[in-house]
Design an enzyme around this catalytic site. Structure first.
Site, PDB file in Angstrom:
ATOM      1  N   TYR A  85       0.543   4.271  13.452  1.00 59.30           N
ATOM      2  CA  TYR A  85      -0.883   4.602  13.390  1.00 59.30           C
ATOM      3  C   TYR A  85      -1.619   3.866  14.513  1.00 59.30           C
ATOM      4  CZ  TYR A  85       0.669   6.747   9.116  1.00 59.30           C
ATOM      5  OH  TYR A  85       1.361   7.555   8.233  1.00 59.30           O
TER       6      TYR A  85
ATOM      7  N   HIS B 120      -3.978  -2.371   8.882  1.00 65.07           N
ATOM      8  CA  HIS B 120      -2.743  -1.599   9.074  1.00 65.07           C
ATOM      9  C   HIS B 120      -2.401  -1.540  10.558  1.00 65.07           C
ATOM     10  CE1 HIS B 120       0.498   1.005   8.379  1.00 65.07           C
ATOM     11  NE2 HIS B 120      -0.067   1.961   7.659  1.00 65.07           N
TER      12      HIS B 120
ATOM     13  N   HIS C  38       3.620   1.455  11.454  1.00 67.60           N
ATOM     14  CA  HIS C  38       3.992   2.843  11.127  1.00 67.60           C
ATOM     15  C   HIS C  38       3.450   3.911  12.070  1.00 67.60           C
ATOM     16  CE1 HIS C  38       4.635   1.245   6.759  1.00 67.60           C
ATOM     17  NE2 HIS C  38       5.496   0.765   7.635  1.00 67.60           N
TER      18      HIS C  38
ATOM     19  N   GLN D   6      -5.689  -1.983   2.217  1.00 68.69           N
ATOM     20  CA  GLN D   6      -5.222  -1.797   3.582  1.00 68.69           C
ATOM     21  C   GLN D   6      -6.204  -0.891   4.324  1.00 68.69           C
ATOM     22  OE1 GLN D   6      -1.793   0.770   4.481  1.00 68.69           O
ATOM     23  NE2 GLN D   6      -0.894  -0.969   5.564  1.00 68.69           N
TER      24      GLN D   6
ATOM     25  N   PRO E 155       0.835  -1.212   0.000  1.00 64.11           N
ATOM     26  CA  PRO E 155       0.000   0.000   0.000  1.00 64.11           C
ATOM     27  C   PRO E 155       0.865   1.256   0.000  1.00 64.11           C
ATOM     28  CG  PRO E 155       0.020  -1.042   2.174  1.00 64.11           C
ATOM     29  CD  PRO E 155       0.722  -1.981   1.246  1.00 64.11           C
TER      30      PRO E 155
HETATM   31  C1  FNR Z   1       4.351   4.277   1.573  1.00 62.20           C
HETATM   32  N1  FNR Z   1       4.240   3.284   2.556  1.00 62.20           N
HETATM   33  C2  FNR Z   1       3.012   2.988   3.085  1.00 62.20           C
HETATM   34  N2  FNR Z   1       2.862   1.959   3.975  1.00 62.20           N
HETATM   35  C3  FNR Z   1       1.650   1.575   4.397  1.00 62.20           C
HETATM   36  O1  FNR Z   1       1.549   0.622   5.177  1.00 62.20           O
HETATM   37  N3  FNR Z   1       0.522   2.233   3.977  1.00 62.20           N
HETATM   38  C4  FNR Z   1       0.593   3.283   3.118  1.00 62.20           C
HETATM   39  O2  FNR Z   1      -0.444   3.798   2.683  1.00 62.20           O
HETATM   40  C5  FNR Z   1       1.878   3.730   2.710  1.00 62.20           C
HETATM   41  N4  FNR Z   1       2.020   4.836   1.919  1.00 62.20           N
HETATM   42  C6  FNR Z   1       3.218   5.062   1.263  1.00 62.20           C
HETATM   43  C7  FNR Z   1       3.306   6.030   0.255  1.00 62.20           C
HETATM   44  C8  FNR Z   1       4.484   6.194  -0.474  1.00 62.20           C
HETATM   45  C9  FNR Z   1       4.543   7.199  -1.593  1.00 62.20           C
HETATM   46  C10 FNR Z   1       5.610   5.391  -0.163  1.00 62.20           C
HETATM   47  C11 FNR Z   1       6.905   5.525  -0.942  1.00 62.20           C
HETATM   48  C12 FNR Z   1       5.547   4.479   0.865  1.00 62.20           C
HETATM   49  C13 FNR Z   1       5.374   2.363   2.793  1.00 62.20           C
HETATM   50  C14 FNR Z   1       5.451   1.331   1.673  1.00 62.20           C
HETATM   51  O3  FNR Z   1       4.330   0.472   1.686  1.00 62.20           O
HETATM   52  C15 FNR Z   1       6.719   0.457   1.797  1.00 62.20           C
HETATM   53  O4  FNR Z   1       6.663  -0.281   2.985  1.00 62.20           O
HETATM   54  C16 FNR Z   1       7.985   1.299   1.770  1.00 62.20           C
HETATM   55  O5  FNR Z   1       7.973   2.188   0.683  1.00 62.20           O
HETATM   56  C17 FNR Z   1       9.242   0.427   1.708  1.00 62.20           C
HETATM   57  O6  FNR Z   1       9.260  -0.362   0.539  1.00 62.20           O
HETATM   58  P1  FNR Z   1      10.130   0.076  -0.769  1.00 62.20           P
HETATM   59  O7  FNR Z   1       9.525   1.324  -1.307  1.00 62.20           O
HETATM   60  O8  FNR Z   1      11.542   0.296  -0.297  1.00 62.20           O
HETATM   61  O9  FNR Z   1       9.991  -1.081  -1.700  1.00 62.20           O
END
Ligand code: FNR
Length: 363
Positions: free
Chosen positions: A186, A181, A184, A102, A24
């Site tokens: 939340y 979720h 992070h 999510q 997500p």
């Molecule tokens: C995220 N991430 C994130 N995680 C989550 O649990 N819910 C979310 O809505 C979001 N939103 C989100 C937006 C953007 C633009 C980014 C770049 C990241 C975290 C994401 O799911 C992921 O765990 C991290 O980006 C790490 O993985 P990568 O990008 O290194 O492959």
């Protein structure tokens, strides 16, 4: 040589075509602050399915208006939101991928200016500017954000009911799986972590008590979605802070989740303390996922800077995790899964038929 990344995986009644999934990622692209998907979301989610991903998980979607990170988040507290979401699900399905969503409550990190088009992204929005009062396990703020109101027992019951109602709507929209979720920083993570939860009732104190909200949501959601539908939970395995949550705690929580009918946990980390020291680097969260898989005996997905085809293949081939999630690399290249399949020379790369001619030299 056999390959694993493009082997299908089955969770309950759902079989997903491969193990390269999109996590997500909030887009903050809702147009009228009504939580309804916009054309952007169709393009965004469709592009990953078109590019060969096994499953696409729709971004953190608020189960109640006050559970949104920003006013531009998706929501699923009414039927208009559900009906618009169907367009995303149908598109993803038509391109051969599975669709998940999510479900989220941002707790004390809600009501912030989104990253795009705001002078002070990530800061609290005052009520006078369209923000709202936030809630949390205790009245402790996150960093410089506004302090939340501690939820009482009625408020906690309301949160559980909101997750159930949103899960039902996700099922009605055609989703193949639901993710809760719990990461992070939340609301659910705020309850799990001793950094943000200093309650003295049955929702605070011991790890069992701090996990009570999560398990209450899991039980209620599990009981109201079809038996054959997978239920996933995303956790922050560690707070990366001495006094916070550690991976050993998360192994215990994941074991309880397995006993309560959760089919897979996704292992992320951090987000609940501005003091966290995170050793960011290639695959930096994968050891946490492996620890949870081995310690709790539950299928896991690994995420976090898994950007290369052979890196992803090694994770599934050596059993470090069952699935890999690739986030930002899919934003850079929505055809990442096709590229990975070609690099790994799998027998049937997930290339849409009308595009086969573009890949003739590489097949
Ligand atoms: C995220 N991430 C994130 N995680 C989550 O649990 N819910 C979310 O809505 C979001 N939103 C989100 C937006 C953007 C633009 C980014 C770049 C990241 C975290 C994401 O799911 C992921 O765990 C991290 O980006 C790490 O993985 P990568 O990008 O290194 O492959």
């Amino acid at each position: 040589m056999s390959r694993t990344l493009f082997d299908p995986i089955t969770l309950r009644d759902l079989t997903v075509r491969n193990r390269v999934w999109v996590p997500p990622m909030c887009q903050y692209m809702v147009e009228k602050t009504d939580g309804v998907v916009a054309p952007w979301h169709l393009m965004h989610y469709g592009s990953f399915a078109r590019g060969g991903a096994g499953a696409v998980i729709v971004e953190a979607t608020g189960v109640v208006p006050e559970g949104r990170i920003s006013p531009q988040d998706l929501g699923l507290w009414n039927d208009a939101q559900r009906d618009a979401l169907r367009g995303v699900v149908d598109l993803v399905h038509s391109l051969g991928a599975a669709a998940g969503i999510q479900l989220a409550h941002a707790g004390r990190k809600a009501s912030t200016y989104s990253e795009w088009g705001n002078a002070a992204p990530g800061t609290s929005i005052p009520v006078a500017d369209g923000g709202w009062e936030t809630v949390g396990p205790s009245d402790l703020p996150f960093g410089d954000l506004a302090a939340p109101r501690a939820l009482d027992a009625t408020g906690i019951d309301g949160v559980i009911e909101a997750f159930v109602a949103a899960a039902r709507r996700a099922v009605e929209a055609g989703m193949d799986m639901i993710e809760i979720h719990g990461a992070h920083g939340y609301l659910i993570h705020e309850f799990l972590s001793p950094l943000s939860n200093v309650r003295t009732d049955e929702y605070g104190g011991s790890l069992e008590n701090r996990a009570r909200l999560l398990l209450g949501i899991v039980d209620a959601v599990r009981g109201s979605i079809p038996e054959g539908m997978p239920l996933l939970v995303r956790l922050s395995a560690t707070d990366w802070v001495e006094d916070g949550l550690h991976v050993e705690d998360t192994v215990r929580v994941a074991g309880w989740l397995r006993e309560h009918g959760v089919d897979m946990v996704d292992i992320s980390s951090g987000g609940n303390s501005p003091e966290a020291q995170i050793p960011v680097g290639p695959g930096y969260q994968t050891p946490l996922a492996t620890a949870v898989k081995q310690g709790a005996g539950i299928p896991v997905s690994a995420v976090g800077m898994i950007d290369e085809p052979w890196q992803a293949e090694q994770i599934t081939a050596t059993g470090l995790a069952d699935v890999v999630r690739v986030g930002r690399e899919f934003l850079r290249d929505p055809s990442f899964a096709i590229r990975a399949a070609l690099a790994l020379r799998v027998a049937e790369p997930p290339i849409p038929t009308p595009y086969l001619r573009a890949y003739r030299q590489q097949l």
